[in-house]
Structures are given as structure tokens and as C-alpha cells.
Design an enzyme around this catalytic site. Structure first.
Site, PDB file in Angstrom:
ATOM      1  N   SER A  18       2.377   5.675  -6.951  1.00 14.60           N
ATOM      2  CA  SER A  18       1.028   6.136  -7.247  1.00 14.60           C
ATOM      3  C   SER A  18       0.017   5.741  -6.183  1.00 14.60           C
ATOM      4  O   SER A  18      -1.183   5.839  -6.383  1.00 14.60           O
ATOM      5  CB  SER A  18       0.565   5.547  -8.588  1.00 14.60           C
ATOM      6  OG  SER A  18       0.566   4.135  -8.535  1.00 14.60           O
ATOM      7  N   CYS A  19       0.497   5.298  -5.008  1.00 15.15           N
ATOM      8  CA  CYS A  19      -0.431   4.734  -4.020  1.00 15.15           C
ATOM      9  C   CYS A  19      -1.306   5.786  -3.374  1.00 15.15           C
ATOM     10  O   CYS A  19      -2.350   5.465  -2.833  1.00 15.15           O
ATOM     11  CB  CYS A  19       0.339   3.979  -2.943  1.00 15.15           C
ATOM     12  SG  CYS A  19       1.390   5.022  -1.923  1.00 15.15           S
ATOM     13  N   GLY A  20      -0.862   7.048  -3.373  1.00 15.53           N
ATOM     14  CA  GLY A  20      -1.691   8.086  -2.798  1.00 15.53           C
ATOM     15  C   GLY A  20      -1.611   8.197  -1.292  1.00 15.53           C
ATOM     16  O   GLY A  20      -2.321   8.996  -0.681  1.00 15.53           O
ATOM     17  N   PHE A  69       0.816  -1.212   0.000  1.00 13.04           N
ATOM     18  CA  PHE A  69       0.000   0.000   0.000  1.00 13.04           C
ATOM     19  C   PHE A  69       0.848   1.261   0.000  1.00 13.04           C
ATOM     20  O   PHE A  69       0.364   2.331  -0.323  1.00 13.04           O
ATOM     21  CB  PHE A  69      -0.933   0.018   1.221  1.00 13.04           C
ATOM     22  CG  PHE A  69      -0.230   0.152   2.537  1.00 13.04           C
ATOM     23  CD1 PHE A  69      -0.040   1.391   3.107  1.00 13.04           C
ATOM     24  CD2 PHE A  69       0.216  -0.971   3.207  1.00 13.04           C
ATOM     25  CE1 PHE A  69       0.596   1.506   4.332  1.00 13.04           C
ATOM     26  CE2 PHE A  69       0.849  -0.856   4.428  1.00 13.04           C
ATOM     27  CZ  PHE A  69       1.044   0.386   4.997  1.00 13.04           C
TER      28      PHE A  69
END
Length: 280
Positions: free
Chosen positions: A117-119, A112
Site C-alpha cells: 500500500s506504499c503507493g 517505503f
């Protein structure tokens, strides 16, 4: 017989003079499955923990480095044995862990925050890494690298990249001492795999922690690479490319020195400037 890290092919080379069919070399890319074998509830359990695309070769070092940088093992003594499954031709490595090791396989559930790009916010990501990493390196130390030595390191690394010379398609990382001597280098199609191979080799050779060496990365410095370096006790990381914002944040918080854009007799210091001795 271990697979070759390079493959031959034929290509058409096109330029203003026309088109020509020539022989070329490609960097090999194949999957490697890493399995661990351990005892639980009076029985032996085998579990697949990772599949990564890598350049064949140094598979044992890659698996060992991966287990260390993921926080599954602490030292080489935690491993009883390691081998390829079903012969050397198979892209599966099984690592047997000693029976009394308390395994926390939840440490592997980190996807995660590992992708750019996981945010997930930077603070949350770094806090997650704390659950698997060693204690921070000492900020107030007298360990320094001369700037004139640092300038020369990319060229030294490039001359040692044997597979890159033939393919142009590999990442590399290397360890240097304060005199600019190359201590160890590894290549792979994956930048994270290259570093795991290097750290795994150091662990097997019983040379950890790497707290008196500089780590040079052939590309950019990402959050994951800084985390892996920290797990190996590395205090100085230099990258030919740019660092990410989270890499800088992590290096600052954990007391590491981070250098970026090391090229053409110049570099940027993002954190830990006290470990760089500037020569004018």
C-alpha cells in the site's frame, strides 16, 4: 528450551449437528528482535535492526537469511557468531558481524517500498532494490524444469508441512531439484520469515547460490519474496497463488522465471518460459 511452534487450546466446533467442545492446535506467533553487534570508532556497538512476528524455531536461520536478503552481509563468513540474548527463552537474537565488514545500515531503511500500500511506482521500487541486490541471473541458460515435475510439487510440500497439518495457519516455502526431490522446507506465520529461514539455512550450509533449484511458495508471490529469492540466486519461483504486478515486473527485468496459480495440474508462466520444459 526452545518455545514450541504450536500451542494447544480448547474451542467450540459448530456445525449443523450442533456444538461440541474439542481440543485444537494454534500456530504460535511471537516477536523476534534481531540485533547486530559490530565495531565502529574503536568501540563495540549493538543495534536493533528489526522486530518481526514469527513462529518460534529456526531463529538463527531467520536472522541470517534476513541479513543476507537485506544486503547487510554477503556470505556466512561475515558472521562471527550468533546467539539468543539472555538465554534460549528470550525472543532476541544477536548477530556479531566481523570487524572489517563495511556496514551500510541505510540498506535497512527500505520500508517505503516494501508494503503493497506504499503507493510507490514499480520502477522506483525496483531501482531501490538494486542498491541491495546481487547482479541479475543469466537469462540465456540451459537450466530447465519439466512441467510434469512442477505439477507434483504442491502436494509434496503439503505432505511435509508438519505444523500446518496441526494448525492450518502457516505459510511455507520449499526448494526442489529438477527431479522433484524436496531439498529444504521452512514454515512460519509470516511468508517473508519462512523464506528468510530457508535462505538462512542454505547460507549456513554453504549451498548458495541456489541457482539450480526451484522455489515453491505456498501462497502468493509478492515483490518482496521475488527480491529475496533473487538475492539467493534463485532463478525459478513458483507460487500456489497469484503474483503481484510488481513481482512480475521485477522477475521480468531480472531474468527470473515466475510461475503462478500452480494447482490442479496447471500453472501460469508469467516470465522466463524458456526454463520450463513442457511435456504433452
Amino acid at each position: 528450551m526452545v518455545r514450541s511452534p504450536v500451542l494447544s487450546t480448547s474451542i467450540f466446533k459448530v456445525n449443523v449437528a450442533g456444538i461440541q467442545k474439542v481440543d485444537d492446535m494454534l500456530a504460535a506467533e511471537e516477536p523476534l528482535e534481531i540485533r547486530i553487534s559490530y565495531s565502529a570508532f574503536a568501540k563495540k556497538i549493538q543495534k536493533s535492526i528489526s522486530v518481526t512476528m514469527r513462529t518460534p524455531g529456526n531463529d538463527f536461520e531467520l536472522a541470517t537469511g534476513f541479513l543476507l536478503t537485506e544486503g547487510i552481509i554477503k556470505n556466512a563468513a561475515d558472521i562471527i557468531g550468533i546467539k539468543h540474548c539472555n538465554g534460549l527463552h528470550e525472543n532476541v537474537v544477536r548477530v556479531e558481524i566481523k570487524d572489517d565488514l563495511q556496514l551500510d545500515l541505510s540498506k535497512l531503511e527500505r520500508n517505503f517500498y516494501t508494503t503493497s500500500s506504499c503507493g510507490v511506482c514499480g520502477k522506483s521500487s525496483i531501482e531501490a532494490v538494486r542498491t541491495v541486490c546481487r547482479l541479475p541471473v543469466e537469462k540465456n541458460d540451459n537450466f530447465q524444469f519439466p512441467s510434469e515435475i512442477i505439477y507434483s510439487l504442491p502436494l509434496t510440500l503439503r505432505t511435509q508441512q508438519e505444523i500446518f497439518k496441526n494448525t492450518g495457519g502457516l505459510h511455507a516455502c520449499a526448494l526442489f531439484d529438477t527431479f522433484g526431490n524436496l531439498l529444504l522446507t521452512k514454515e512460519d506465520v509470516g511468508r517473508h520469515n519462512a523464506l528468510d529461514k530457508l535462505i538462512g539455512a542454505a547460507l549456513i550450509d554453504n549451498t548458495l547460490p541456489l541457482n539450480k533449484s526451484l522455489l515453491l511458495l505456498s501462497g502468493r508471490a509478492s515483490f518482496e519474496l521475488i527480491q529475496k529469492a533473487w538475492m539467493a540466486g534463485i532463478k525459478i519461483v513458483a507460487a500456489v497463488g497469484a503474483p503481484s504486478s510488481l513481482a512480475v515486473q521485477m522477475a521480468e527485468e531480472f531474468g527470473m522465471t515466475l510461475i503462478g496459480f500452480l494447482r490442479d495440474q496447471a500453472f501460469n508462466i508469467y516470465t522466463g518460459s524458456h526454463r520450463i520444459k513442457i511435456s504433452l
